[in-house]
Design a protein around this motif. Sequence first.
Motif, PDB file in Angstrom:
ATOM      1  N   SER A 294     -38.212  20.690  46.023  1.00 57.03           N
ATOM      2  CA  SER A 294     -37.756  19.835  47.124  1.00 57.03           C
ATOM      3  C   SER A 294     -38.225  18.400  46.933  1.00 57.03           C
ATOM      4  O   SER A 294     -37.467  17.452  47.139  1.00 57.03           O
ATOM      5  CB  SER A 294     -38.277  20.378  48.459  1.00 57.03           C
ATOM      6  N   HIS A 295     -39.484  18.240  46.542  1.00 56.70           N
ATOM      7  CA  HIS A 295     -40.023  16.895  46.337  1.00 56.70           C
ATOM      8  C   HIS A 295     -39.280  16.157  45.219  1.00 56.70           C
ATOM      9  O   HIS A 295     -38.915  14.988  45.374  1.00 56.70           O
ATOM     10  CB  HIS A 295     -41.509  16.956  45.995  1.00 56.70           C
ATOM     11  N   LEU A 296     -39.068  16.836  44.108  1.00 59.88           N
ATOM     12  CA  LEU A 296     -38.375  16.182  43.000  1.00 59.88           C
ATOM     13  C   LEU A 296     -36.944  15.832  43.375  1.00 59.88           C
ATOM     14  O   LEU A 296     -36.422  14.793  42.984  1.00 59.88           O
ATOM     15  CB  LEU A 296     -38.374  17.078  41.757  1.00 59.88           C
ATOM     16  N   GLN A 297     -36.310  16.704  44.131  1.00 61.30           N
ATOM     17  CA  GLN A 297     -34.937  16.436  44.540  1.00 61.30           C
ATOM     18  C   GLN A 297     -34.887  15.195  45.423  1.00 61.30           C
ATOM     19  O   GLN A 297     -34.039  14.328  45.245  1.00 61.30           O
ATOM     20  CB  GLN A 297     -34.346  17.637  45.269  1.00 61.30           C
ATOM     21  N   ARG A 298     -35.811  15.110  46.388  1.00 56.25           N
ATOM     22  CA  ARG A 298     -35.833  13.945  47.278  1.00 56.25           C
ATOM     23  C   ARG A 298     -36.176  12.680  46.511  1.00 56.25           C
ATOM     24  O   ARG A 298     -35.627  11.614  46.763  1.00 56.25           O
ATOM     25  CB  ARG A 298     -36.831  14.169  48.420  1.00 56.25           C
ATOM     26  N   ALA A 299     -37.104  12.799  45.552  1.00 57.70           N
ATOM     27  CA  ALA A 299     -37.500  11.626  44.769  1.00 57.70           C
ATOM     28  C   ALA A 299     -36.343  11.098  43.942  1.00 57.70           C
ATOM     29  O   ALA A 299     -36.224   9.893  43.706  1.00 57.70           O
ATOM     30  CB  ALA A 299     -38.675  11.971  43.864  1.00 57.70           C
ATOM     31  N   GLY A 300     -35.461  11.992  43.499  1.00 61.26           N
ATOM     32  CA  GLY A 300     -34.373  11.575  42.628  1.00 61.26           C
ATOM     33  C   GLY A 300     -33.033  11.454  43.307  1.00 61.26           C
ATOM     34  O   GLY A 300     -32.007  11.324  42.633  1.00 61.26           O
ATOM     35  N   MET A 301     -33.007  11.470  44.639  1.00 58.18           N
ATOM     36  CA  MET A 301     -31.743  11.460  45.364  1.00 58.18           C
ATOM     37  C   MET A 301     -30.817  10.326  44.953  1.00 58.18           C
ATOM     38  O   MET A 301     -29.611  10.502  44.847  1.00 58.18           O
ATOM     39  CB  MET A 301     -31.982  11.383  46.873  1.00 58.18           C
ATOM     40  N   THR A 302     -31.377   9.146  44.723  1.00 56.80           N
ATOM     41  CA  THR A 302     -30.533   8.001  44.412  1.00 56.80           C
ATOM     42  C   THR A 302     -30.033   8.017  42.970  1.00 56.80           C
ATOM     43  O   THR A 302     -29.209   7.204  42.600  1.00 56.80           O
ATOM     44  CB  THR A 302     -31.288   6.686  44.661  1.00 56.80           C
ATOM     45  N   VAL A 303     -30.552   8.950  42.164  1.00 61.44           N
ATOM     46  CA  VAL A 303     -30.121   9.013  40.771  1.00 61.44           C
ATOM     47  C   VAL A 303     -28.708   9.577  40.685  1.00 61.44           C
ATOM     48  O   VAL A 303     -27.893   9.141  39.903  1.00 61.44           O
ATOM     49  CB  VAL A 303     -31.094   9.892  39.955  1.00 61.44           C
ATOM     50  N   VAL A 304     -28.426  10.588  41.512  1.00 64.24           N
ATOM     51  CA  VAL A 304     -27.127  11.243  41.469  1.00 64.24           C
ATOM     52  C   VAL A 304     -26.428  11.083  42.813  1.00 64.24           C
ATOM     53  O   VAL A 304     -26.971  11.473  43.825  1.00 64.24           O
ATOM     54  CB  VAL A 304     -27.293  12.754  41.181  1.00 64.24           C
TER      55      VAL A 304
END
Length: 329
Positions: A294-304
């Motif tokens: 969950s943390h990694l997904q939120r951290a990378g939200m703006t990537v995709v």
Amino acid sequence: MRLIAFSWAVTITVLFFLSGVASIRGSDTVAKRSSITSFTDNKSQASHVDDFLRYTSIFGGAKQKFLDIVKGRLEHSNFDFWKHAESLGKKMHTYTDSLLKDAASQVSSASGRIEDVKNTMHTLVSAAAHFEAAVIAHAKEGTTLEAISEDLDSAFAPILEELQKMFPSPDEATHHAERNRTIYTILAKVEDAIVRVGIKHGMNEEDLRKHIDQINIHVAKVVVLVGDLSEQHPILRDTMIFAVVTMLVPESWILKPLLRIFGFGPRGPIKGTPVSWAQRYFYGAAVRKGSWFSHLQRAGMTVVPPGTGKKVIGGVGAGVGIGLSFMRC
């Protein structure tokens, strides 16, 4: 039975595929996905399984079994936390800073110690960078940091086994004084192991111990701070462990195997693993399952861009995953 199972697998795969195609029709951005997409795809797979089974009843009482099988495979088979965390670069650090600020605002009485953890980690990473420079300058020709890291993992493995026998997981986190004693007992063993590995790669023992002493001072402080915060404010535990892990990434070649001994690593909830033991011993409980993803997904939200290309891959993967589970029942 196998023929029926195969039929269900094909049906589910087609349904997920068609659903995904409909969601991204007209999009030409699939080929532009970054490396984090593979991670978000995995998360969307589990989400699609949930959605699909929520609105159908064809599996009846077997719903939870299939969810557990599919999610378990997605979370623990091909997921590389370290690779994805490193690939996020500055985004990861920005997210971690935001996470710590939120934690400090929610528990204002702990804000000073939260800042201490952050500052200590920066100093620890700097000390590890100086050690890296010494390794590069004095180690045998052809030695790589990756090779040293692998040797450290091997050298620490018996230490971890010994520690789990010496310090069984308590019902709650150890208290400050006991935590301090345990940390320095462990660090003495760790230092000797690092020296053995360093000598193997051509380093001088005296120089090794100087660098390790500087590193261990800050490791001990971080573990004590996070342990105290977890004991007094359990709500902060997961955040602080995750933050420490992301901050060690620049010097993960040594800090990853070293801090893993003290529970700073993913996959904590898996029963019997060293990380799970350490998190329970030092911080009272293992990090909640799924929180790393969950943390990694939120951290990378703006990537995709949201919804870009994720549902087709996710749908097919989830369908095939369930199908394979059927076939192996």
